[in-house]
Design a protein around this motif. Structure first.
Motif, PDB file in Angstrom:
ATOM      1  N   TYR A  99       0.821  -1.208   0.000  1.00 32.88           N
ATOM      2  CA  TYR A  99       0.000   0.000   0.000  1.00 32.88           C
ATOM      3  C   TYR A  99       0.862   1.268   0.000  1.00 32.88           C
ATOM      4  O   TYR A  99       0.474   2.286  -0.599  1.00 32.88           O
ATOM      5  N   GLU A 100       1.981   1.211   0.644  1.00 34.12           N
ATOM      6  CA  GLU A 100       2.906   2.348   0.582  1.00 34.12           C
ATOM      7  C   GLU A 100       3.417   2.553  -0.830  1.00 34.12           C
ATOM      8  O   GLU A 100       3.605   3.706  -1.275  1.00 34.12           O
ATOM      9  N   ASN A 101       3.607   1.471  -1.575  1.00 34.56           N
ATOM     10  CA  ASN A 101       4.013   1.598  -2.976  1.00 34.56           C
ATOM     11  C   ASN A 101       2.896   2.220  -3.809  1.00 34.56           C
ATOM     12  O   ASN A 101       3.150   3.057  -4.700  1.00 34.56           O
ATOM     13  N   ILE A 102       1.640   1.858  -3.516  1.00 33.63           N
ATOM     14  CA  ILE A 102       0.508   2.479  -4.207  1.00 33.63           C
ATOM     15  C   ILE A 102       0.487   3.983  -3.946  1.00 33.63           C
ATOM     16  O   ILE A 102       0.233   4.790  -4.856  1.00 33.63           O
TER      17      ILE A 102
ATOM     18  N   LEU B 198       3.181   5.741  -6.065  1.00 28.41           N
ATOM     19  CA  LEU B 198       2.827   5.824  -7.481  1.00 28.41           C
ATOM     20  C   LEU B 198       1.678   6.807  -7.713  1.00 28.41           C
ATOM     21  O   LEU B 198       1.702   7.580  -8.679  1.00 28.41           O
ATOM     22  N   ALA B 199       0.680   6.792  -6.821  1.00 27.62           N
ATOM     23  CA  ALA B 199      -0.444   7.717  -6.980  1.00 27.62           C
ATOM     24  C   ALA B 199       0.005   9.162  -6.785  1.00 27.62           C
ATOM     25  O   ALA B 199      -0.468  10.081  -7.487  1.00 27.62           O
ATOM     26  N   THR B 200       0.933   9.382  -5.855  1.00 21.20           N
ATOM     27  CA  THR B 200       1.458  10.732  -5.655  1.00 21.20           C
ATOM     28  C   THR B 200       2.237  11.200  -6.881  1.00 21.20           C
ATOM     29  O   THR B 200       2.138  12.368  -7.293  1.00 21.20           O
ATOM     30  N   ALA B 201       2.998  10.289  -7.478  1.00 23.12           N
ATOM     31  CA  ALA B 201       3.717  10.640  -8.707  1.00 23.12           C
ATOM     32  C   ALA B 201       2.746  10.950  -9.841  1.00 23.12           C
ATOM     33  O   ALA B 201       2.969  11.873 -10.640  1.00 23.12           O
TER      34      ALA B 201
ATOM     35  N   SER C 203      -5.466  10.531  -0.079  1.00 23.60           N
ATOM     36  CA  SER C 203      -5.668  10.908   1.324  1.00 23.60           C
ATOM     37  C   SER C 203      -6.272   9.762   2.130  1.00 23.60           C
ATOM     38  O   SER C 203      -5.853   9.483   3.266  1.00 23.60           O
ATOM     39  N   SER C 204      -7.247   9.067   1.572  1.00 20.12           N
ATOM     40  CA  SER C 204      -7.885   7.962   2.287  1.00 20.12           C
ATOM     41  C   SER C 204      -6.925   6.799   2.479  1.00 20.12           C
ATOM     42  O   SER C 204      -6.857   6.194   3.571  1.00 20.12           O
ATOM     43  N   VAL C 205      -6.167   6.468   1.443  1.00 17.98           N
ATOM     44  CA  VAL C 205      -5.212   5.364   1.567  1.00 17.98           C
ATOM     45  C   VAL C 205      -4.089   5.723   2.541  1.00 17.98           C
ATOM     46  O   VAL C 205      -3.619   4.879   3.304  1.00 17.98           O
ATOM     47  N   ASN C 206      -3.676   6.980   2.531  1.00 19.73           N
ATOM     48  CA  ASN C 206      -2.642   7.416   3.471  1.00 19.73           C
ATOM     49  C   ASN C 206      -3.117   7.297   4.926  1.00 19.73           C
ATOM     50  O   ASN C 206      -2.347   6.882   5.810  1.00 19.73           O
ATOM     51  N   THR C 207      -4.372   7.630   5.178  1.00 19.77           N
ATOM     52  CA  THR C 207      -4.919   7.460   6.527  1.00 19.77           C
ATOM     53  C   THR C 207      -4.941   5.994   6.925  1.00 19.77           C
ATOM     54  O   THR C 207      -4.618   5.640   8.071  1.00 19.77           O
ATOM     55  N   LEU C 208      -5.329   5.137   5.995  1.00 20.55           N
ATOM     56  CA  LEU C 208      -5.371   3.703   6.292  1.00 20.55           C
ATOM     57  C   LEU C 208      -3.987   3.145   6.590  1.00 20.55           C
ATOM     58  O   LEU C 208      -3.809   2.358   7.531  1.00 20.55           O
ATOM     59  N   VAL C 209      -2.989   3.582   5.823  1.00 19.31           N
ATOM     60  CA  VAL C 209      -1.653   3.001   5.953  1.00 19.31           C
ATOM     61  C   VAL C 209      -0.899   3.591   7.140  1.00 19.31           C
ATOM     62  O   VAL C 209      -0.358   2.851   7.974  1.00 19.31           O
ATOM     63  N   ASN C 210      -0.854   4.916   7.222  1.00 17.42           N
ATOM     64  CA  ASN C 210       0.020   5.569   8.196  1.00 17.42           C
ATOM     65  C   ASN C 210      -0.641   5.842   9.537  1.00 17.42           C
ATOM     66  O   ASN C 210       0.046   6.337  10.452  1.00 17.42           O
ATOM     67  N   LYS C 211      -1.909   5.551   9.689  1.00 19.66           N
ATOM     68  CA  LYS C 211      -2.568   5.724  10.983  1.00 19.66           C
ATOM     69  C   LYS C 211      -3.152   4.413  11.503  1.00 19.66           C
ATOM     70  O   LYS C 211      -2.793   3.939  12.582  1.00 19.66           O
TER      71      LYS C 211
END
Length: 390
Positions: free
Chosen positions: A189-192, A195-198, A257-265
């Protein structure tokens, strides 16, 4: 003559003051009145007279002072001696009541003298209590450092024993497998996210380029009458693409933003609990190995005391290990449910937005944003305000 003297003596009175002293006579009272008059109105030599003679004397004894040179009052040192002498004599009334007068030293002066003689007595209790509190804090710190040192030594010993294959470790195969899956999922998920940020960065550059190209076409359409229509069509197309691109960027930003919340929180919180569980497992195995070693040794009185203490520590760390293992199991279950729910929504949003944009379906793209409650930021909202720039 003798009868006259006796009659005068019979009519004379001896004044007695409050202390029973007969030294102060009527002339003292008259002198005191004169002094008071001088203090109030000052001496007047024209109106002052000197009385000469005793009781029943002739009137001719009054001498006017208008013919006298010099002060009207002379200092009499015997008067002061007579005024000071009665102060030391006790009062007759106090004697009759058998009451003794205390010393002139006041209670405040006696307290000051006592404090001067013993300066540290007033703060003795405060200093002793402060020393006791400081000593208690120092003892607690020393005990905590001692326990930390013993625990660190045993855990380090257990860790090296497991690494070199000399010690045994407690393993929950099912839980360990779920933890490995979680860590692998987090990495993917961090890789996703990367890539999405890029993609957002590159697509934002493209939208800015389309906006600049559309402005250029609009300017040329006004300056080139022969190509006004052609430049106008291209300018409108670029502006439409720019508008749809901004909508797509809003959808992708919401996805990131949603995936970042799931991964980093959410996942990170579960991994923190897993880390605490692994530390508790290492401590539990360390105290378990210590108890096993003591159980294989001699069984004298001292050894039995050490075994009881080791058994107590073993039970404490076992309860901690089991509690954290239960917490990790529960968090992994809820994390899996939350992950499925969140990713189902975000993946559907990402798919519909990308499809509508590249299909040129502006209406479907707008409906997708409304369906997933994606709010677009107004143009220029990312730029810092004037106050922030200052």
């Amino acid at each position: 003559m003798a009868d006259s003297i006796m009659s005068k003596a019979a009519t004379m009175e001896i004044p007695i003051n409050s202390n029973g002293d007969t030294g102060t006579l009527a002339e003292d009272d008259s002198l005191e009145q004169d002094l008071q008059q001088v203090m109030v109105s000052g001496p007047n030599l024209n109106e002052t007279s000197i009385v000469s003679g005793g009781y029943g004397g002739p009137a001719g004894g009054i001498i006017p002072t208008s013919t006298i040179k010099g002060p009207a009052i002379r200092f009499n040192p015997e008067y002061l001696d007579r005024r000071q002498a009665p102060a030391a004599a006790p009062d007759i009334r106090m004697k009759s009541r058998a009451v003794s007068l205390p010393n002139s030293q006041s209670a405040a002066s006696r307290l000051a003298q006592c404090t001067a003689q013993h300066p540290g007595s007033s703060n003795h209790n405060t200093n002793s209590s402060t020393e006791e509190v400081s000593r208690g804090v120092a003892v607690e710190k020393l005990d905590s450092v001692k326990k930390w040192g013993i625990n660190t030594y045993k855990c380090t010993k257990q860790m090296f024993s497991e690494r070199f294959g000399r010690g045994s470790r407690t393993v929950d195969l099912e839980l360990e497998a779920q933890i490995d899956v979680l860590r692998d999922t987090k990495n993917k998920y961090e890789n996703i996210l990367r890539l999405a940020t890029a993609l957002i960065s590159h697509f934002q550059n493209m939208v800015q380029t389309q906006q600049a190209l559309g402005d250029t076409f609009t300017d040329l359409s006004q300056k080139s009458p022969e190509l006004q229509d052609e430049f106008g069509y291209n300018a409108e197309t670029q502006k439409l693409l720019c508008k749809n691109g901004e909508a797509l960027l809003g959808a992708i930003n919401f996805f990131v933003s949603s995936v970042n919340t799931l991964v980093n929180k959410t996942m990170e919180d579960t991994l923190m609990t897993i880390k605490q569980y692994e530390n508790a497992r290492l401590e539990f195995d360390a105290y378990r190995s210590d108890l096993e070693e003591l159980s294989l040794g001699p069984r004298d009185a001292a050894a039995m005391v050490r075994i009881e203490m080791a058994q107590h520590e073993y039970q404490i760390h076992r309860d901690k290990y089991e509690r954290l293992r239960s917490d990790v199991t529960i968090k992994l279950k809820f994390l899996e449910e939350n992950k499925v729910k969140v990713m189902h929504k975000q993946l559907l949003l990402f798919h519909n937005a990308i499809s509508a944009y590249f299909a040129g379906n502006q209406q479907q793209l707008e409906q997708t944003l409304i369906q997933f409650n994606v709010k677009l930021k107004p143009p220029g909202s990312d730029k810092p305000s004037w106050l922030e720039e200052q």
